[in-house]
Every structure is written in structure tokens, then in C-alpha cells.
Design a protein around this motif. Structure first.
Motif, PDB file in Angstrom:
ATOM      1  N   MET A 320      -7.858  -2.825   5.150  1.00  0.00           N
ATOM      2  CA  MET A 320      -6.740  -3.618   5.284  1.00  0.00           C
ATOM      3  C   MET A 320      -5.363  -3.178   4.774  1.00  0.00           C
ATOM      4  O   MET A 320      -5.412  -2.117   3.840  1.00  0.00           O
ATOM      5  CB  MET A 320      -7.098  -4.877   4.750  1.00  0.00           C
ATOM      6  CG  MET A 320      -8.263  -5.508   5.462  1.00  0.00           C
ATOM      7  SD  MET A 320      -8.736  -7.112   4.414  1.00  0.00           S
ATOM      8  CE  MET A 320     -10.544  -7.446   5.253  1.00  0.00           C
ATOM      9  N   ARG A 321      -4.307  -3.373   5.232  1.00  0.00           N
ATOM     10  CA  ARG A 321      -2.990  -3.208   4.677  1.00  0.00           C
ATOM     11  C   ARG A 321      -2.875  -4.060   3.485  1.00  0.00           C
ATOM     12  O   ARG A 321      -3.040  -5.260   3.312  1.00  0.00           O
ATOM     13  CB  ARG A 321      -1.974  -3.404   5.463  1.00  0.00           C
ATOM     14  CG  ARG A 321      -0.621  -3.020   5.450  1.00  0.00           C
ATOM     15  CD  ARG A 321       0.431  -2.625   6.477  1.00  0.00           C
ATOM     16  NE  ARG A 321       0.267  -4.023   7.346  1.00  0.00           N
ATOM     17  CZ  ARG A 321       1.292  -4.751   7.299  1.00  0.00           C
ATOM     18  NH1 ARG A 321       2.478  -4.753   6.263  1.00  0.00           N
ATOM     19  NH2 ARG A 321       1.230  -6.088   7.771  1.00  0.00           N
ATOM     20  N   VAL A 322      -2.315  -3.351   2.426  1.00  0.00           N
ATOM     21  CA  VAL A 322      -2.331  -4.010   1.072  1.00  0.00           C
ATOM     22  C   VAL A 322      -0.742  -3.760   0.366  1.00  0.00           C
ATOM     23  O   VAL A 322      -0.357  -2.705   0.240  1.00  0.00           O
ATOM     24  CB  VAL A 322      -3.334  -3.421   0.059  1.00  0.00           C
ATOM     25  CG1 VAL A 322      -3.134  -4.097  -1.271  1.00  0.00           C
ATOM     26  CG2 VAL A 322      -4.891  -3.599   0.499  1.00  0.00           C
ATOM     27  N   THR A 323      -0.306  -4.623  -0.273  1.00  0.00           N
ATOM     28  CA  THR A 323       0.901  -4.797  -0.890  1.00  0.00           C
ATOM     29  C   THR A 323       0.752  -5.332  -2.186  1.00  0.00           C
ATOM     30  O   THR A 323       0.309  -6.277  -2.391  1.00  0.00           O
ATOM     31  CB  THR A 323       2.074  -5.465  -0.233  1.00  0.00           C
ATOM     32  OG1 THR A 323       2.364  -5.059   0.993  1.00  0.00           O
ATOM     33  CG2 THR A 323       3.164  -5.552  -0.855  1.00  0.00           C
ATOM     34  N   VAL A 324       0.889  -4.368  -3.267  1.00  0.00           N
ATOM     35  CA  VAL A 324       0.616  -4.604  -4.590  1.00  0.00           C
ATOM     36  C   VAL A 324       2.063  -4.791  -5.381  1.00  0.00           C
ATOM     37  O   VAL A 324       3.092  -4.043  -5.216  1.00  0.00           O
ATOM     38  CB  VAL A 324       0.134  -3.247  -5.368  1.00  0.00           C
ATOM     39  CG1 VAL A 324      -0.380  -3.781  -6.821  1.00  0.00           C
ATOM     40  CG2 VAL A 324      -1.503  -2.995  -4.758  1.00  0.00           C
ATOM     41  N   LEU A 325       2.227  -5.946  -6.029  1.00  0.00           N
ATOM     42  CA  LEU A 325       3.450  -6.477  -6.790  1.00  0.00           C
ATOM     43  C   LEU A 325       3.293  -6.452  -8.370  1.00  0.00           C
ATOM     44  O   LEU A 325       1.999  -6.589  -8.711  1.00  0.00           O
ATOM     45  CB  LEU A 325       3.665  -7.943  -6.175  1.00  0.00           C
ATOM     46  CG  LEU A 325       4.991  -8.467  -6.915  1.00  0.00           C
ATOM     47  CD1 LEU A 325       5.666  -9.163  -6.022  1.00  0.00           C
ATOM     48  CD2 LEU A 325       4.578  -9.349  -8.179  1.00  0.00           C
ATOM     49  N   LEU A 361      -4.901   5.585   0.774  1.00  0.00           N
ATOM     50  CA  LEU A 361      -3.633   5.473   0.175  1.00  0.00           C
ATOM     51  C   LEU A 361      -2.539   5.063   0.860  1.00  0.00           C
ATOM     52  O   LEU A 361      -1.532   4.277   0.336  1.00  0.00           O
ATOM     53  CB  LEU A 361      -3.349   6.993  -0.978  1.00  0.00           C
ATOM     54  CG  LEU A 361      -4.210   7.136  -1.959  1.00  0.00           C
ATOM     55  CD1 LEU A 361      -3.908   8.765  -2.378  1.00  0.00           C
ATOM     56  CD2 LEU A 361      -3.724   6.242  -3.104  1.00  0.00           C
ATOM     57  N   ALA A 362      -2.552   5.314   2.057  1.00  0.00           N
ATOM     58  CA  ALA A 362      -1.426   5.099   3.003  1.00  0.00           C
ATOM     59  C   ALA A 362      -1.449   3.670   3.267  1.00  0.00           C
ATOM     60  O   ALA A 362      -0.331   3.093   3.676  1.00  0.00           O
ATOM     61  CB  ALA A 362      -1.564   5.848   4.248  1.00  0.00           C
ATOM     62  N   ARG A 363      -2.605   2.994   3.009  1.00  0.00           N
ATOM     63  CA  ARG A 363      -2.842   1.341   3.521  1.00  0.00           C
ATOM     64  C   ARG A 363      -2.284   0.663   2.327  1.00  0.00           C
ATOM     65  O   ARG A 363      -1.839  -0.563   2.557  1.00  0.00           O
ATOM     66  CB  ARG A 363      -4.001   1.067   3.494  1.00  0.00           C
ATOM     67  CG  ARG A 363      -4.745   1.653   4.818  1.00  0.00           C
ATOM     68  CD  ARG A 363      -6.187   1.148   4.970  1.00  0.00           C
ATOM     69  NE  ARG A 363      -6.757   1.840   5.923  1.00  0.00           N
ATOM     70  CZ  ARG A 363      -8.166   2.601   6.028  1.00  0.00           C
ATOM     71  NH1 ARG A 363      -8.566   2.590   4.683  1.00  0.00           N
ATOM     72  NH2 ARG A 363      -8.306   3.361   6.609  1.00  0.00           N
ATOM     73  N   ILE A 364      -1.859   1.164   1.113  1.00  0.00           N
ATOM     74  CA  ILE A 364      -1.467   0.691  -0.230  1.00  0.00           C
ATOM     75  C   ILE A 364      -0.036   0.725  -0.338  1.00  0.00           C
ATOM     76  O   ILE A 364       0.456   1.994  -0.341  1.00  0.00           O
ATOM     77  CB  ILE A 364      -2.019   0.969  -1.407  1.00  0.00           C
ATOM     78  CG1 ILE A 364      -3.779   0.824  -0.961  1.00  0.00           C
ATOM     79  CG2 ILE A 364      -1.815   0.233  -2.620  1.00  0.00           C
ATOM     80  CD1 ILE A 364      -4.601   1.107  -2.342  1.00  0.00           C
ATOM     81  N   ARG A 365       0.798  -0.156  -0.567  1.00  0.00           N
ATOM     82  CA  ARG A 365       2.144  -0.058  -0.879  1.00  0.00           C
ATOM     83  C   ARG A 365       2.569  -0.655  -2.133  1.00  0.00           C
ATOM     84  O   ARG A 365       1.785  -1.705  -2.186  1.00  0.00           O
ATOM     85  CB  ARG A 365       3.506   0.072   0.162  1.00  0.00           C
ATOM     86  CG  ARG A 365       3.641  -1.493   0.660  1.00  0.00           C
ATOM     87  CD  ARG A 365       4.311  -1.382   1.812  1.00  0.00           C
ATOM     88  NE  ARG A 365       4.788  -2.713   2.096  1.00  0.00           N
ATOM     89  CZ  ARG A 365       5.907  -3.350   1.803  1.00  0.00           C
ATOM     90  NH1 ARG A 365       6.831  -2.785   1.180  1.00  0.00           N
ATOM     91  NH2 ARG A 365       6.112  -4.669   2.150  1.00  0.00           N
TER      92      ARG A 365
END
Length: 688
Positions: A320-325, A361-365
Motif C-alpha cells: 500500500m501507498r503510505v503517507t507519514v505525518l 521505501l518508494a511507497r512511503i513519503r
């Protein structure tokens, strides 16, 4: 013939079709007609070769576990395989889907094996506290070598077709129609004459193992290094060793004896209980097959600390694509850096390829802007365990999250209903309590709030499966299931120390029982400061632990806690200073110290935990006693070979536990020992 077995013919090749939905399990309803059909075909002059194939989505996926504990019915699976192996005509297994356990042993009874490209083969019996009982430990070493076979058998992990071909476990991978190619293969072997050597009579790989026993023993030592008190891995090793050293008939006989011993033992009963318990746990009241899960492709994580980073990795590992805040760029970069470091560690250990690391790593921003969460399908909050902090996060998420997004809290103690009330969409709020390290630990407590919608629960269950977690749905209370019972278990830890036990004697009682570590080792690993802060917020005290924290002794991370840790080492060393501190506290509190044995230690720690589990059932926080077992085995290190606390209590004797709780309640007057109503009822019924 029964409906489970039929035959079709193609120019002298008989295709025996097995059809026992859903996974073609080798119960008596399949074994009996298969045995009869093989006898008929062996004597049939018009049959030049035989192909064993299966209808449905898979080859035979194993034995029928439901038959365990029942009187045996002939023919047994070893009888069927012995008959198959006695046929002088070439026999071929056409494998699609999974050929596991007894299914793979059936295939090993054939002269040849052809698999579909996506097929898997394996002998996972060890995961149920068993060993392969129909010749798997004797035949597989003759195909692939003893050391290679041992790796497959002791790990219990299936291998894909490509690896199986490389090992020699199968003879070919089909390029087109599996059964058609198996028929052509069988016909070619029939036309080529023979002899067609049964696997059991192949000696080349076994002779090589006999000539290098030291290498086998090295492999055996490594394979069983993490057995953690389990018997089945050791018996699997013994059986493969027998395949090297004994005549085939003797090795088969001993394999069967050990299989029966294990099948009828406590360990296998416990592991089979967990097998079914994990499947039962996903059956949730009000969430039937008609309740559709919401699609989840993009996941937001609020918080890039240890838990947030691990949760982000869990979802990225699941594709899954993940965005970490994070609130600031420095904290964000620190968190992302730790994620990259964790992946690099996996690469260095050989458990992850460099290519897969880069893909994950590419899935996490990262981001510091809440609006970047606006298109997430699921947002998981993983911030500090304080209600005021949670409130700010959920009020902000309520503003930015799209309609239909699932909002989840990773809280381990706090009231999910109160958290849901911070939003205008409480039906979209659910608890997703991950366990640290979140990308490794299997357990996921799914907390069902008072207003959590059924489709949100269905989504949580679906997501858990997608990221390889073992989910258990629980209700709202302080600590839910796992941490609430943990609090009861550690209630008496300090009292045991003050009355005469030492950290090492308490921990030894636990590790002798089968736990990977004891409670004082565990708190040193987690950090004494975590529980210290929690006690302070609750107005609670722990004389010994509080004193250690006041000195800055927080466990492994500071080099001292209940134990001493030499620089750079993780091995706990008993600390005379801590023992002196405990004795001083005992004198200060007027407690006379005495010798405390392992039996008392377990009674005063595990029995209150089980009593709390009974209260949890009584209140409906857990739907089933087996759900509690799944939580404790997968999240807290309860020995798998004992099946979980509630299963162990039933086998150990709920009436005995009740009697000792009543005794300790009389001695101490402490509420933790007051028997729950559900425990009293269970003691009378001898079951939960």
C-alpha cells in the motif's frame, strides 16, 4: 466409487480425479474410494500409466484434522501411499494450488511430480505440533537430500514451484495445461519402459548424507535452535536422521510411532486449538459476508516515532501507498531515517532483497501538512498516549479526511469511544492496536467502538489480512484484552520481590514455563520509564521500580534496570545493588522476607491474569475464550505449545485455579484474587 473420486482415460493413461471441497482434504471419504480405484487400476491391463489430479482450486492441501482424536478408519493415508508406490506403472502427481502435508506425501508416493507455475509444496505439520506421519520424513530426503529436507520439514514453510524444481522435489513445471502435460509426461514414461523407481527406493541422496553425518548434525542444530521448548521440531529432526540411518521400513515405522505420540500429546492439542482459534477470531457478530469492506490503497500515519514508523512499514510491506505525518521536519526526517535503517537491517540479514527494500521505501513519503492526508482511505493515529494529544489529532483529521475514510487509533489503553466523540463521524472510527515492532509482530487488536460501523470493522479485518496480521476484535475498556490482562499479571510482581523473590527467580519461573522472557526482563527491554509515566498518570506507585526510575535506571537503554547490562550487551546480569535495594524496601515497609518457589510465583502472576480473562469474557470485551488465546500467543509471547492462557487453564484445571485464587484472596484480601463470576461458572463446567 464415491463422488470424491472419478477417473477419465486418455489413450491408456488413467487420470484419477480427487474432488473433496474445499481443499480436497484426505479424510476417509476420499481415502477409501481412492484406495479402491488404485487397486482397480493396478490390475487393469488397459491402463499404462496413472495421473493423480484434483478438481477445485487446489491439489490436496492436507489431512482432515477433524479426524484427529477419533477411532482410525482404514485405509490410512500410509496404506494409500504404500499401494500407490507398489504400482509398477508410472504414476504422476499433477499439482496445482497447494500440495501440503498429507497432500505432498501423497505426491511423494508417485514416481513423478509435475506442478503448475503457481503451485506450492510443503510439509507444515510442525506448525500443528506434529511431524509428517505418512512417509514425508523418509521420502523427501531421498528426493532432495537430508539437509534440504530437514529445512523444509522443521520450518514448516511451503516452497514455490521454482524452488521445488531446483531442490528436486518436483520433476517439471507445466508450461500450459497442467493435466494435459502430466498425461503426456506419463505416457512418455510408459512408452520408455522402466524401471520406474519409487521414491522410497532411491538411495543416492541418502548415501551422500550417510557419508557426511557431521554436516547433517550442524544443519539439525541450526534448524532447531529456536524450538523454544517445543517437541515437534526435535522429533522432525529425529525422523529425518532415521531416514539416513535406518532401513526405510524401520524409519517409516518409527515416524508413524512418533506421529501418534505427538498427535495425542498436549503440544499438538494446543497448536491445533490455535489453528482453529485464529480462523474463528475473524468471525465477528454483525459483520457477515454481506458486509463489504471499503477499499484501502492509500494509508496515512500520524506520528513517525517507533510505533508510527513500524506501522508505516507494515502497510508498505503489504503493497500500500503510505503517507507519514509529523509536526516538524526534524522529527519527520528522523522517523523516515529509522524506517530506512530498519529495511537496511533486513537486507543485511538476508531476509529482504535490495530491490524489495527500494520498492517498499518508494511507497512511503513524509509530510508535515495534514492536507496531504485528504485522499487517504485509512488514517492511523500513532501519537503519544495522552487523551489531549489524541483529541487534537482527531479533530484535525475530522477536518481534512475525505468522506468514507476510516479513522483509526493505535491507542493501547485509552477509551476509543471518547476518541471517536472528537469527530463528527464516530461510525468511521476504529481502534487498530499494533504491537511493537509493528512491522514484525503478528497480532492486531481491532477495537470495536460503540458506534463503529460494520463495514469499518470489515475494512479493518480485510486490511489485517492484506498486511499479514492476525486480527482479534475486542471491545472498549482500559487496556482492551491484552494489556488489561497484563496489568493483572504484573499486579503482584513487586509484592513477590518485597516478600522474598528476586527478579531472576521470577523470570526463571516464567522461562521454565516456556515464556521467551520473564516480566522483569520484559520491562527492562521495553523501558521502565514507560510504565513509570503510566503509574504517575494513574496515581499509582511501585516502590522498587519507582526507585530505579528515580536513579535513571530505565533498563537496557541505560545499561541498568532490574538487571545490569554490560556495554553493548543485551544479556541481563543480576545486579547486587538491585537486590540490596529490594531488601532495603522490604525493611522500610516492615515486610519479613521468605523463600518463594516457582509454583507460588506462577500462581500469583498467571492465575490473576486468567481470572481477568474470565472477567473480560463476562463483560463481552472478548467474544470467545479462544480469542484471548490468540491475543496472548501472538502479541505477548505466551508459549504456543501451551495454547494460550485460557486453553492452558482448561487443561490445567479451572477448578484448581479457582481454589488457589480463593486461598490467596483470603491471605491478602487483594481484589486481583477475587474470583470472577465467569471463572466460578467455568470451574463448575470444566470449560469456558
Amino acid at each position: 466409487m464415491a463422488d470424491t473420486v472419478s477417473v477419465t482415460r486418455q489413450d491408456g493413461v488413467a487420470v484419477v480425479w480427487l474432488d473433496n471441497p474445499p481443499v480436497n482434504a484426505l479424510g476417509h471419504a476420499l481415502r477409501q474410494p481412492l484406495h479402491a480405484m488404485l487397486e482397480k487400476l493396478r490390475a487393469d491391463a488397459d491402463t499404462a500409466a496413472i495421473v493423480i489430479a484434483c478438481k477445485g482450486r487446489t491439489f490436496v492441501a492436507g489431512a482432515d484434522i477433524s479426524e484427529f482424536g477419533q477411532p482410525p478408519k482404514a485405509p490410512s493415508l500410509p496404506d494409500v501411499i504404500a499401494l500407490l508406490e507398489s504400482i509398477g506403472k508410472p504414476t504422476v502427481a499433477a499439482i496445482h494450488g497447494n500440495a501440503l502435508g498429507g497432500g505432498f506425501e501423497l505426491a511423494l508416493g508417485c514416481h513423478y511430480r509435475i506442478a503448475a507455475p503457481d503451485a506450492r509444496v510443503g510439509l507444515p505439520e510442525v506448525t500443528l505440533g506434529l511431524l509428517p506421519g505418512a512417509g514425508g520424513t523418509v521420502r523427501l530426503p531421498r528426493l532432495v537430500g537430508a539437509r534440504e529436507a530437514l529445512g523444509v520439514i522443521v520450518s514448516g514453510k511451503p516452497v514455490n514451484a521454482e524452488k521445488a524444481l531446483a531442490l528436486g522435489a518436483i520433476d517439471a513445471i507445466a508450461e500450459g495445461d497442467l493435466v494435459a502435460e502430466a498425461v503426456s509426461f506419463a505416457r512418455a514414461r510408459a512408452e520408455g519402459g522402466g524401471p520406474h523407481v519409487p521414491v522410497l527406493k532411491r538411495e543416492e541422496k541418502i548415501e551422500a548424507a550417510r557419508n557426511d553425518l557431521d554436516a547433517f548434525e550442524e544443519t539439525a542444530k541450526a534448524a532447531t535452535a529456536n524450538a523454544r521448548g517445543l517437541t515437534a521440531p526435535l522429533r522432525c529432526t529425529e525422523a529425518v536422521r532415521n531416514a539416513i540411518l535406518l532401513e526405510p521400513s524401520q524409519a517409516l515405522a518409527r515416524e508413524r510411532e512418533m506421529f501418534v505420540e505427538l498427535r495425542d500429546g498436549e503440544e499438538s492439542a494446543a497448536l491445533r486449538h490455535l489453528f482453529f482459534a485464529e480462523r474463528e477470531a475473524v468471525k465477528v457478530e454483525g459483520v457477515g459476508k454481506d458486509v463489504a469492506a471499503r477499499p484501502v490503497r492509500h494509508v496515512g500515519i500520524v506520528g513517525a516515532g517507533t510505533m508510527g514508523g513500524g506501522i508505516a512499514m507494515a502497510f508498505a510491506n503489504g503493497g500500500m501507498r503510505v503517507t507519514v505525518l509529523e509536526v516538524g521536519d526534524e522529527a519527520l526526517q528522523r522517523g523516515l531515517g529509522q524506517i530506512e535503517k530498519n529495511y537496511a537491517g533486513s537486507v543485511s540479514r538476508g531476509s529482504l532483497s535490495e530491490k524489495d527494500k527500494l520498492a517498499r521505501l518508494a511507497r512511503i513519503r513524509g509530510t508535515t501538512d495534514y492536507t496531504d492526508m485528504s485522499d487517504c482511505d485509512l488514517i492511523v493515529e500513532a501519537v503519544f498516549e495522552e487523551m489531549g494529544v489524541k483529541r487534537k489529532v482527531f479533530e484535525k483529521l475530522d477536518e481534512v479526511a475525505r468522506d468514507g475514510a476510516v479513522l483509526a487509533s493505535n491507542t493501547s489503553y485509552l477509551d476509543l469511544d471518547a476518541i471517536a466523540a472528537f469527530t463528527k463521524r464516530p461510525s468511521d472510527v476504529v481502534g487498530l492496536h499494533f504491537f511493537s515492532p509493528a512491522h514484525v509482530m503478528r497480532l492486531l487488536e481491532i477495537v470495536r467502538g460503540e458506534r463503529t460501523a460494520p463495514e469499518v470493522l470489515a475494512t479493518a479485518l480485510s486490511v489485517a489480512k492484506a498486511i499479514g496480521k492476525t486480527p482479534v476484535v475486542v471491545g472498549v475498556c482500559d487496556g482492551f484484552v491484552g494489556n488489561r490482562m497484563l496489568a493483572a499479571r504484573r499486579e503482584e510482581n513487586e509484592a513477590l520481590l518485597l516478600e522474598g523473590a528476586s527478579p531472576s527467580s521470577v523470570d526463571k519461573a516464567f522461562t521454565d514455563f516456556g515464556w521467551p522472557m520473564g516480566p522483569f526482563q520484559m520491562v527492562d527491554l521495553a523501558g521502565l520509564d514507560i510504565s513509570w509515566r503510566h503509574r504517575q498518570s494513574q496515581g499509582l506507585t511501585a516502590p522498587v521500580a519507582d526507585s530505579l526510575c528515580e536513579l535513571g535506571y530505565f533498563g537496557q537503554k541505560t545499561g541498568r534496570g532490574f538487571y545490569r547490562y554490560d556495554e553493548g550487551a543485551r544479556k541481563p546480569v543480576p545486579d547486587p545493588f538491585v537486590e540490596e535495594l529490594i531488601e532495603a524496601k522490604s525493611r522500610e515497609l516492615g515486610i519479613e522476607r521468605r523463600a518463594i518457589g516457582a509454583e507460588e510465583i506462577l500462581e500469583r502472576t498467571m492465575y490473576p491474569m486468567i481470572n481477568e480473562g474470565a472477567r473480560i469474557l463476562e463483560e463481552g470485551i472478548a467474544a470467545r475464550a479462544s480469542d484471548i488465546d490468540v491475543v496472548w500467543v501472538n502479541g505477548y509471547g505466551f508459549p504456543r505449545g501451551k495454547g494460550g492462557p485460557m486453553f492452558w487453564a482448561r487443561r490445567h484445571g479451572i477448578d484448581k485455579i479457582l481454589a488457589r485464587l480463593e486461598y490467596w484472596h483470603g491471605v491478602t484480601g487483594k481484589p486481583v484474587y477475587r474470583p470472577a463470576r465467569k471463572l466460578v461458572e467455568a470451574a463448575a463446567a470444566a470449560s469456558w
